[in-house]
Scaffold this active site. Structure first.
Site, PDB file in Angstrom:
ATOM      1  N   SER A 169       0.797  -1.117   0.004  1.00 54.00           N
ATOM      2  CA  SER A 169      -0.068   0.009   0.077  1.00 54.00           C
ATOM      3  C   SER A 169       0.925   1.012  -0.008  1.00 54.00           C
ATOM      4  O   SER A 169       0.915   1.937   0.844  1.00 54.00           O
ATOM      5  CB  SER A 169      -0.797   0.002   1.200  1.00 54.00           C
ATOM      6  OG  SER A 169      -0.532   0.656   2.260  1.00 54.00           O
ATOM      7  N   HIS A 184      -3.559  -5.874   2.508  1.00 53.38           N
ATOM      8  CA  HIS A 184      -2.818  -6.823   3.082  1.00 53.38           C
ATOM      9  C   HIS A 184      -3.474  -8.267   3.297  1.00 53.38           C
ATOM     10  O   HIS A 184      -2.932  -9.214   3.705  1.00 53.38           O
ATOM     11  CB  HIS A 184      -2.151  -6.606   4.627  1.00 53.38           C
ATOM     12  CG  HIS A 184      -1.279  -5.357   4.124  1.00 53.38           C
ATOM     13  ND1 HIS A 184      -0.798  -4.568   5.467  1.00 53.38           N
ATOM     14  CD2 HIS A 184      -0.651  -4.838   3.176  1.00 53.38           C
ATOM     15  CE1 HIS A 184       0.115  -3.699   4.949  1.00 53.38           C
ATOM     16  NE2 HIS A 184       0.195  -3.641   3.626  1.00 53.38           N
ATOM     17  N   GLU A 208      -4.517  -2.072   9.318  1.00 54.29           N
ATOM     18  CA  GLU A 208      -3.879  -2.611  10.228  1.00 54.29           C
ATOM     19  C   GLU A 208      -4.385  -2.273  11.672  1.00 54.29           C
ATOM     20  O   GLU A 208      -4.941  -1.310  12.065  1.00 54.29           O
ATOM     21  CB  GLU A 208      -2.556  -2.055  10.190  1.00 54.29           C
ATOM     22  CG  GLU A 208      -1.839  -2.279   8.738  1.00 54.29           C
ATOM     23  CD  GLU A 208      -0.464  -1.722   8.884  1.00 54.29           C
ATOM     24  OE1 GLU A 208       0.216  -1.104   9.829  1.00 54.29           O
ATOM     25  OE2 GLU A 208      -0.054  -1.226   7.871  1.00 54.29           O
ATOM     26  N   GLU A 228       1.216  -9.372   7.032  1.00 52.65           N
ATOM     27  CA  GLU A 228       2.202  -9.032   8.264  1.00 52.65           C
ATOM     28  C   GLU A 228       2.017  -9.669   9.580  1.00 52.65           C
ATOM     29  O   GLU A 228       2.413  -9.326  10.441  1.00 52.65           O
ATOM     30  CB  GLU A 228       1.954  -7.406   8.429  1.00 52.65           C
ATOM     31  CG  GLU A 228       1.959  -6.531   7.452  1.00 52.65           C
ATOM     32  CD  GLU A 228       2.246  -5.194   7.765  1.00 52.65           C
ATOM     33  OE1 GLU A 228       1.665  -4.673   8.834  1.00 52.65           O
ATOM     34  OE2 GLU A 228       2.648  -4.332   6.755  1.00 52.65           O
ATOM     35  N   ASP A 240      -3.790   1.544  11.470  1.00 53.75           N
ATOM     36  CA  ASP A 240      -3.830   2.385  10.309  1.00 53.75           C
ATOM     37  C   ASP A 240      -4.626   2.073   9.224  1.00 53.75           C
ATOM     38  O   ASP A 240      -4.775   1.109   8.658  1.00 53.75           O
ATOM     39  CB  ASP A 240      -2.256   1.684   9.631  1.00 53.75           C
ATOM     40  CG  ASP A 240      -1.847   2.423   8.290  1.00 53.75           C
ATOM     41  OD1 ASP A 240      -2.513   3.322   7.955  1.00 53.75           O
ATOM     42  OD2 ASP A 240      -1.078   1.879   7.842  1.00 53.75           O
ATOM     43  N   GLU A 279      -3.155   6.035  12.320  1.00 55.29           N
ATOM     44  CA  GLU A 279      -2.489   6.310  10.866  1.00 55.29           C
ATOM     45  C   GLU A 279      -3.488   6.504   9.817  1.00 55.29           C
ATOM     46  O   GLU A 279      -4.404   5.840   9.720  1.00 55.29           O
ATOM     47  CB  GLU A 279      -1.540   5.354  11.044  1.00 55.29           C
ATOM     48  CG  GLU A 279      -0.425   5.510   9.799  1.00 55.29           C
ATOM     49  CD  GLU A 279       0.159   4.333   9.708  1.00 55.29           C
ATOM     50  OE1 GLU A 279       0.949   3.768  10.685  1.00 55.29           O
ATOM     51  OE2 GLU A 279       0.882   4.126   8.496  1.00 55.29           O
ATOM     52  N   ASP A 312       1.354   8.812   6.871  1.00 56.39           N
ATOM     53  CA  ASP A 312       2.341   7.962   6.236  1.00 56.39           C
ATOM     54  C   ASP A 312       2.282   8.151   4.666  1.00 56.39           C
ATOM     55  O   ASP A 312       3.098   8.880   4.033  1.00 56.39           O
ATOM     56  CB  ASP A 312       1.823   6.399   6.462  1.00 56.39           C
ATOM     57  CG  ASP A 312       2.706   5.448   5.609  1.00 56.39           C
ATOM     58  OD1 ASP A 312       3.691   5.724   4.827  1.00 56.39           O
ATOM     59  OD2 ASP A 312       1.982   4.207   5.607  1.00 56.39           O
ATOM     60  N   LYS A 369       9.762   5.391   6.662  1.00 51.95           N
ATOM     61  CA  LYS A 369      10.055   4.176   6.177  1.00 51.95           C
ATOM     62  C   LYS A 369      11.332   4.492   5.286  1.00 51.95           C
ATOM     63  O   LYS A 369      11.321   5.248   4.302  1.00 51.95           O
ATOM     64  CB  LYS A 369       8.895   3.634   5.223  1.00 51.95           C
ATOM     65  CG  LYS A 369       7.625   3.090   6.009  1.00 51.95           C
ATOM     66  CD  LYS A 369       6.426   2.889   5.213  1.00 51.95           C
ATOM     67  CE  LYS A 369       5.343   2.405   5.434  1.00 51.95           C
ATOM     68  NZ  LYS A 369       4.034   2.537   4.760  1.00 51.95           N
ATOM     69  N   HIS A 381       8.361  -1.245   9.331  1.00 51.83           N
ATOM     70  CA  HIS A 381       8.872  -2.278   8.370  1.00 51.83           C
ATOM     71  C   HIS A 381       8.094  -1.947   6.993  1.00 51.83           C
ATOM     72  O   HIS A 381       7.257  -1.082   7.107  1.00 51.83           O
ATOM     73  CB  HIS A 381       8.413  -3.627   8.800  1.00 51.83           C
ATOM     74  CG  HIS A 381       7.027  -3.816   9.009  1.00 51.83           C
ATOM     75  ND1 HIS A 381       6.430  -5.078   9.107  1.00 51.83           N
ATOM     76  CD2 HIS A 381       5.981  -2.972   9.173  1.00 51.83           C
ATOM     77  CE1 HIS A 381       5.125  -4.859   9.170  1.00 51.83           C
ATOM     78  NE2 HIS A 381       4.899  -3.575   9.444  1.00 51.83           N
ATOM     79  N   LYS A 392       6.728  -0.050  14.415  1.00 52.16           N
ATOM     80  CA  LYS A 392       5.787  -1.014  13.759  1.00 52.16           C
ATOM     81  C   LYS A 392       6.508  -2.050  13.015  1.00 52.16           C
ATOM     82  O   LYS A 392       6.953  -1.563  11.597  1.00 52.16           O
ATOM     83  CB  LYS A 392       4.459  -0.470  13.248  1.00 52.16           C
ATOM     84  CG  LYS A 392       4.508   0.285  12.093  1.00 52.16           C
ATOM     85  CD  LYS A 392       2.892   0.432  11.434  1.00 52.16           C
ATOM     86  CE  LYS A 392       3.234   0.942   9.935  1.00 52.16           C
ATOM     87  NZ  LYS A 392       1.631   1.110   9.376  1.00 52.16           N
TER      88      LYS A 392
END
Ligand code: PGA
Ligand code: ZN
Length: 425
Positions: A40, A151, A160, A201, A238, A282, A309, A334, A362, A385
């Site tokens: 993403s 995900h 998330e 994840e 998130d 997030e 993000d 990131k 990550h 995270k």
């Protein structure tokens, strides 16, 4: 000095090709790094160079590998591995584009990280020590235990659902509480009649009907594991809202309903009152929806951490723009969104100087490389995270933090508090 730079194509946790880079010094010292990859991704991320064509679904990275082995190797031969800023700048200049599209951010970042490793190995010090100062702390970790959005293939639109240890006596103690909660969550999901398969994840990916149901399950799992929600274990999410944002109408197509930006805000506020243990949100709005994002952050920002993000992509320039607008109060960091260690450090500095917290991250496509764990400690980023407490490519980062805690323990290790201290150092 750097004798040779060399890369190869390896595979990540999703079975997709990625870059591994070696930096070899004149005395034979090796530094090696593996590059992660997102699913993403933000529109403004540095460009991950992929081959296209038929081979490996077009995802091959042989061009990026070749760029390391030829052009980058040529300009870095003889360079000083301790001058990270100079090495990173040389690669940025050689690339010549604004977003590392020519050589590939995956090529450049691999070499950038491998250079740090080679320098640390030459000095025979751990990476976190080479990159960091002496007063280091262990981060608070955020564990994605229910995976949705891009995900996982389920009915949850938010990406998330994370649990994070708050009250803890050590990093290890916090991680044990997380592991206990994760195993209890599996039982809660099973008892509700859902599958307990895992998402990208390492979190569970049950085919729930709504994000609210996911939060209810986290709440129940925390209690059943013997903890008080918000006290020992808190919740973060998130939304990665770009993935359910409709650019044309400006509305959000969220879990079977169409919500205006204000209705989306009301929904989040309702979640916050229903689950007061939520401490961090997030990307509640899409990456093109800066105004509504900023409006929401101003409304709830003193109550909860708002992380941005996808809008800002670890880009110092975009960080400055976000700060001006009051976009959020925390930045996700990131390395591969921007593509060099030096620029990532600059982004962290800008965040801190302006009172923003930083959450290191990550990517959903990961490798066994634990660079990000050392980097979190070295920069005192306070938050990391790195997915569920399951699947080696996730857990290795936490295992590395357990090792670092043991090493720092000799001098009494410090634990990050929430919300963390953002003093610039
Ligand atoms: P990604 O997701 O690694 O798949 O981009 C992570 C995130 O959105 O934070
Ligand atoms: Zn995100």
């Amino acid at each position: 000095y750097i004798e040779k730079v060399k890369a190869r194509e390896i595979f990540d946790s999703r079975g997709n090709p990625t870059v591994e880079a070696d930096v070899i010094l004149s005395d034979g010292t090796l530094g090696r790094a593996e590059v992660p990859s997102g699913a993403s991704t933000g529109e403004l991320e540095a460009v991950e160079l992929r081959d296209g064509g038929d081979r490996l679904q077009g995802k091959g990275v042989s061009k990026a590998v070749n760029n390391v082995n030829t052009e980058i190797n040529k300009i870095l031969h003889g360079a000083d591995p301790f001058n990270q800023a100079q090495i990173d700048q040389a690669m940025i200049d050689l690339d010549g584009t604004k977003n590392k599209a020519r050589l590939g951010a995956n090529a450049i970042l691999g070499v950038s990280m491998a250079t740090c490793r080679a320098a640390a190995n030459y000095q025979k010090v751990p990476l976190y020590r080479y990159l960091g100062g002496t007063d280091l702390e262990l981060p608070q970790t955020f564990h994605n235990v229910i995976n949705g959005g891009e995900h996982a293939d389920n009915g949850i639109d938010m990406q998330e659902f994370m649990i994070t240890p708050v009250e803890r006596t050590s990093f290890r103690d916090g991680f044990e509480k997380i592991a206990n909660t994760y195993h209890t969550l599996k039982k809660v999901i099973e008892a509700a009649g859902y599958q307990t398969g895992l998402g990208d994840e390492g979190g569970f990916a049950p085919d729930l009907n709504s994000s609210e149901e996911a939060l209810k399950m986290l709440h129940e799992a925390i209690e059943k594991a013997g903890y008080t929600p918000g006290k020992e274990i808190a919740i973060a999410f998130d939304a990665a809202a770009s993935h359910f944002y409709d650019h044309d109408s400006g509305n959000y197509n969220f879990e079977g309903t169409v919500k205006t930006p204000d209705e989306m805000g009301d929904y989040y506020v309702k979640l916050l009152s229903e689950f007061p243990e939520i401490i961090s949100i997030e990307d509640p709005y899409g990456e093109d929806d800066w105004d509504n994002f900023a409006k929401f952050a101003k409304k709830v920002g003193d109550q909860v951490q708002i992380v941005t993000d996808d809008n800002v992509c670890t880009n110092p320039e975009l960080f400055r723009k976000a700060i001006k607008m009051g976009m959020a109060n925390s930045f996700l960091i990131k390395l591969n969104q921007i593509g060099t260690v030096t620029e990532t450090l600059e982004a962290i500095r800008i965040a801190r100087k302006n009172g923003y917290t930083t959450m290191m991250s990550h990517r959903s496509g990961e490798t066994g490389d634990t660079f990000v764990a050392d980097f979190t400690v070295a920069t005192n980023s306070s938050q990391l995270k790195s997915g569920a407490p399951a699947r080696s490519e996730r857990v290795e980062k936490y295992n590395q933090l357990l090792r670092i805690e043991e090493e720092l323990g000799e001098n009494g290790s410090r634990l990050a508090k929430f919300p963390n201290d953002v003093d610039f150092d």
